[in-house]
Write an enzyme that holds these catalytic residues in place. Structure first.
Site, short mmCIF file in Angstrom:
data_model
loop_
_atom_site.label_atom_id
_atom_site.label_comp_id
_atom_site.label_asym_id
_atom_site.label_seq_id
_atom_site.Cartn_x
_atom_site.Cartn_y
_atom_site.Cartn_z
N LYS A 59 -42.33 25.25 -68.57
CA LYS A 59 -42.75 25.17 -69.71
C LYS A 59 -42.59 23.79 -70.12
O LYS A 59 -43.33 23.04 -70.67
CB LYS A 59 -42.04 26.06 -70.57
CG LYS A 59 -42.44 26.04 -72.22
CD LYS A 59 -41.67 26.96 -72.94
CE LYS A 59 -41.74 26.50 -74.53
NZ LYS A 59 -41.17 27.45 -75.47
N GLU A 107 -34.84 21.23 -61.38
CA GLU A 107 -35.04 21.94 -59.83
C GLU A 107 -36.39 22.01 -59.65
O GLU A 107 -36.74 21.83 -58.47
CB GLU A 107 -34.36 23.43 -60.14
CG GLU A 107 -32.85 23.63 -60.24
CD GLU A 107 -32.41 23.60 -61.69
OE1 GLU A 107 -31.08 24.51 -61.92
OE2 GLU A 107 -33.04 23.15 -62.79
N GLY A 160 -39.67 30.55 -72.73
CA GLY A 160 -39.45 30.95 -71.19
C GLY A 160 -39.53 32.29 -70.76
O GLY A 160 -40.27 32.76 -70.17
N ARG A 161 -38.45 32.77 -71.34
CA ARG A 161 -38.22 34.11 -70.91
C ARG A 161 -39.09 35.22 -71.45
O ARG A 161 -38.75 36.29 -70.96
CB ARG A 161 -36.66 34.69 -71.05
CG ARG A 161 -36.09 34.52 -72.56
CD ARG A 161 -34.67 34.41 -72.61
NE ARG A 161 -34.59 34.24 -73.87
CZ ARG A 161 -34.18 32.99 -74.58
NH1 ARG A 161 -34.38 31.75 -73.92
NH2 ARG A 161 -33.98 32.64 -76.07
N GLU A 174 -29.57 35.42 -72.25
CA GLU A 174 -30.20 34.08 -72.80
C GLU A 174 -30.32 34.13 -74.39
O GLU A 174 -30.44 33.38 -75.21
CB GLU A 174 -31.03 33.46 -72.13
CG GLU A 174 -31.33 31.96 -72.21
CD GLU A 174 -32.02 31.17 -71.27
OE1 GLU A 174 -31.86 30.61 -70.24
OE2 GLU A 174 -33.41 31.28 -71.45
N HIS A 232 -23.66 52.99 -53.79
CA HIS A 232 -22.67 53.01 -52.48
C HIS A 232 -22.02 51.72 -52.83
O HIS A 232 -21.11 51.04 -51.79
CB HIS A 232 -23.39 52.80 -51.05
CG HIS A 232 -24.18 54.22 -50.97
ND1 HIS A 232 -23.55 55.41 -50.60
CD2 HIS A 232 -25.43 54.45 -51.43
CE1 HIS A 232 -24.55 56.42 -50.79
NE2 HIS A 232 -25.58 55.68 -51.23
N LYS A 237 -26.73 20.29 -68.37
CA LYS A 237 -27.94 19.52 -67.77
C LYS A 237 -27.29 18.04 -68.30
O LYS A 237 -27.64 16.97 -67.53
CB LYS A 237 -29.21 20.06 -68.51
CG LYS A 237 -29.59 21.20 -68.15
CD LYS A 237 -31.12 21.51 -68.55
CE LYS A 237 -31.55 22.98 -68.52
NZ LYS A 237 -32.66 23.42 -69.19
#
Ligand code: F6P
Length: 503
Positions: free
Chosen positions: A200, A206, A260-261, A346, A377, A491
Site C-alpha cells: 500500500k 521488507e 492494508g489488513r 492490529e 494433538h 521501524k
C-alpha cells in the site's frame, strides 16, 4: 462516550454474576430449544452460539449495549464511507471494493473502483491465457507476490483456501529472511517469471528489499533480461512504483482509504485472481457483499457480526479473558488464524480511545489458533484441562458432512465431538467419576461457524464477518480500528540503527 458509563454495561456486569455458577450443560438442560434458539444464518454461513456462556437474557443485554454504544449509527457511517479513521482523517471504505455499483452511493467512486478492478482482472486473465510475455517472448507462468502484513496474509489465505493452483503458478514471499524469497523463486525460470510487488505504502522495507533481491535474481540468472517486462506492482502510491522502473500499465492501484489488513478485495488480491480466475474473484466479492448487506440490514438480535462482536466484548470485559482461539477444520484454511491475528490485533490492540484518552477497560485479546484436526494433538489438552478457559471459534465446512470422503466426514464429527467435550466435559461421558488427572471440567465455550461449502462466496462472507465483528468491538471500546501507529516505533528505531551503523 465510554461504554462503561452506560447502564447497559452495568446490567451485563450483573448478568455475569448471575451466570457465574451456571454451566453450559445447565443452560441446555433448561432450554431444549437452545440449539435452534442460538443458531443464526446469513450469506452461506451458519453460526451456532449455543455452546457459549450466555443465556437469552444475556444475548438481549449484549444487543442493548451495542445499541447504546452506537453500533447502528457507526456501522452506517462505515458502510457509507464516512471518515471513521479519525487519526488518519480517512474513511475505511473497504466495503466499497465489493459493493455492487448500484448500491454504492458515490457514482464517481463506483466508476473508478470498477474500472481499476476491470484493469487488474483483465491482466490476471491475460496471464492465465499465456498472453503476457517476458523479454524473450515466453508467457509469464510463474507469479511471485512480494508483500507483508495485509499485502500478504489475506491474498495468501484466499489463494490457498480456494484449492490447488495450475498455471500460472502463484507464490508468495513476505519475510526479510532471504529463505522466504529463495523458496518462492526456487526452480523458477527468470524468462517466465513475473515479480508482483504488493505494498500500500510502497515504502515497507521488507517488500522493497525483496523487490531489490528479485531484481538481483533476474540479473544473475538472465543478465540479458529486461526486468521491466517481468515486474508489476499494486499500491496506493503509484508514483513510488513507477519511480522504481515499473511500467505504469503494470501498476495497479487502490485508494488509501482502504486499510492494508482490509485490502484483499482490491488489486492486492491480484494473486488470487491470477491463481483462480476472474469468476472466483467476483464470487469472493459477492460473498463479502452479501455479508455486508446482512450487517447493514439485519436486526441486531440476529446480526452475525454484532452477535459475534458483542460475544467478544462479553468474554474480554465481563469475564476477563485475555485470549481467543480459532481452529478451522479444513486444511485449506490453515492460514486463517494468522490472517485473523493481524485483522483483530492490529485493529483492536489499542490503549487509548478515539479522543486519545487512556482506556479503563481491556481491548484486543490475543488471537491464536491452528488448523483442525492437528490442533487436537497440540493445544486441546490446554483447552480441555488448562486452569483458564479460552473462547474458541471452530470453523467447519458443512458439505463435508455428506462428503464421499470418509476422512472429511470424520473431520466434522471430530470438530463437533470437541465442541461437546469442551461444553459438557466428563458429564457427556456418563456418570462414572473420572480420576482428577483425567477429569475434563467442561463449561468451556465454543462458537461453531459453518461455511456451506469451501468456495469463494463462503470465504468472502467469512472474512467480511470477521472484519465487521472486529469493527463492532471497536465501537463498544471506543477505539479507532483502522490505524496502526504502534508499528512505527520499531521501524523508526531500525532506521536509527542502520543510520548509526552506516556512519
Ligand atoms: O507495519 C504494519 C503494516 O503497515 C500493516 O498495517 C500493513 O498491512 C503492512 O505493514 C504492509 O504495509 P504495506 O502494504 O504498505 O507494504
Amino acid at each position: 462516550m465510554n461504554s462503561t458509563d452506560l447502564p447497559e454495561w452495568h446490567a451485563l456486569a450483573q448478568r455475569r454474576r448471575v451466570l457465574e455458577p451456571i454451566c453450559i450443560a445447565d443452560l441446555f438442560d433448561d432450554d431444549p430449544q437452545r440449539a435452534q434458539r442460538f443458531s443464526f444464518e446469513a450469506a452461506s454461513l451458519t453460526v451456532d452460539l449455543s455452546r457459549n456462556r450466555i443465556d437469552s437474557g444475556t444475548l438481549r443485554a449484549l444487543v442493548e449495549l451495542a445499541k447504546a454504544a452506537g453500533v447502528p449509527k457507526q456501522r452506517d457511517d462505515l458502510l457509507a464511507g464516512a471518515m471513521v479513521n479519525t487519526t488518519e482523517a480517512r474513511p475505511a471504505w473497504h466495503t466499497a471494493l465489493r459493493s455492487p455499483a448500484d448500491r454504492l452511493m458515490d457514482p464517481t467512486w463506483a466508476l473508478r473502483l470498477s474500472a481499476e478492478r476491470e484493469r487488474f482482472l483483465d491482466f490476471a486473465e491475460r496471464l492465465r491465457a499465456s498472453m503476457v510475455t517476458g523479454t524473450v517472448g515466453l508467457p509469464l507462468d510463474t507469479v511471485v507476490c512480494l508483500g507483508i502484513g495485509g499485502s500478504d496474509l489475506g491474498p495468501r489465505l484466499v489463494t490457498e483456501a480456494l484449492g490447488p493452483v495450475g498455471r500460472p503458478h502463484v507464490r508468495f514471499a513476505a519475510n526479510l529472511d532471504p529463505v522466504d524469497l529463495d523458496t518462492a523463486l526456487a526452480g523458477a525460470n527468470p524468462h517466465t517469471t513475473l515479480v508482483l510487488a504488493i505494498s500500500k505504502s510502497f515504502s515497507t522495507l521488507e517488500t522493497l528489499e525483496n523487490l531489490r533481491a528479485g531484481l538481483r535474481w533476474f540479473k544473475q540468472q538472465a543478465p540479458e533480461l529486461d526486468p521491466a517486462q517481468h515486474l508489476a506492482a499494486v499500491t496506493s502510491q503509484p508514483e513510488r512504483a513507477t519511480a522504481l522502473g515499473i511500467d505504469p500499465s503494470r501498476v495497479f492501484t487502490f485508494p488509501d482509504w482502504v486499510g492494508g489488513r482490509y485490502s484483499l478485495w482490491s488489486a492486492c488480491g491480484l494473486g488470487i485472481a491470477v491463481a483462480h480466475g476472474r469468476q472466483a474473484f467476483s464470487d469472493l466479492l459477492e460473498g463479502a457483499a452479501a455479508l455486508d448487506a446482512h450487517f447493514a440490514q439485519a436486526p441486531l438480535e440476529s446480526n452475525l457480526p454484532v452477535l459475534l462482536g458483542m460475544l467478544g466484548v462479553w468474554y474480554v470485559n465481563f469475564w476477563g479473558v485475555q485470549t481467543r482461539a480459532v481452529v478451522p477444520y479444513a486444511q485449506r484454511l490453515a492460514r486463517l488464524p494468522a490472517y485473523l491475528q493481524q485483522l483483530e490485533m492490529e485493529s483492536l490492540g489499542k490503549r487509548v480511545d478515539r479522543a486519545g484518552d487512556p482506556l479503563s477497560i481491556d481491548t484486543a485479546p490475543v488471537v491464536w489458533g491452528e488448523v483442525g484436526s492437528n490442533a487436537q494433538h497440540s493445544v486441546f489438552q490446554f483447552l480441555h484441562q488448562g486452569t483458564g478457559w479460552v473462547p474458541l471459534d471452530i470453523v467447519l465446512i458443512a458439505d463435508h458432512e455428506a462428503s464421499h470422503e470418509p476422512r472429511l466426514r470424520l473431520l466434522n464429527q471430530f470438530a463437533l465431538a470437541q465442541a461437546d467435550a469442551l461444553a459438557w466435559g466428563d458429564t457427556v461421558l456418563g456418570d462414572e467419576l473420572q480420576p482428577s488427572h483425567r477429569a475434563a471440567p467442561g463449561n468451556r465455550p465454543s462458537t461453531l461457524i459453518r461455511l456451506a461449502q469451501l468456495d469463494a462466496r463462503s470465504i468472502g462472507a467469512l472474512l467480511a464477518l470477521y472484519e465487521h465483528r472486529t469493527f463492532v468491538q471497536s465501537v463498544v471500546w471506543n477505539i479507532n480500528a483502522f490505524d496502526q501507529w504502534g508499528v512505527e516505533i520499531g521501524k523508526q528505531l531500525l532506521a536509527r540503527r542502520t543510520e548509526s551503523s552506516a556512519r
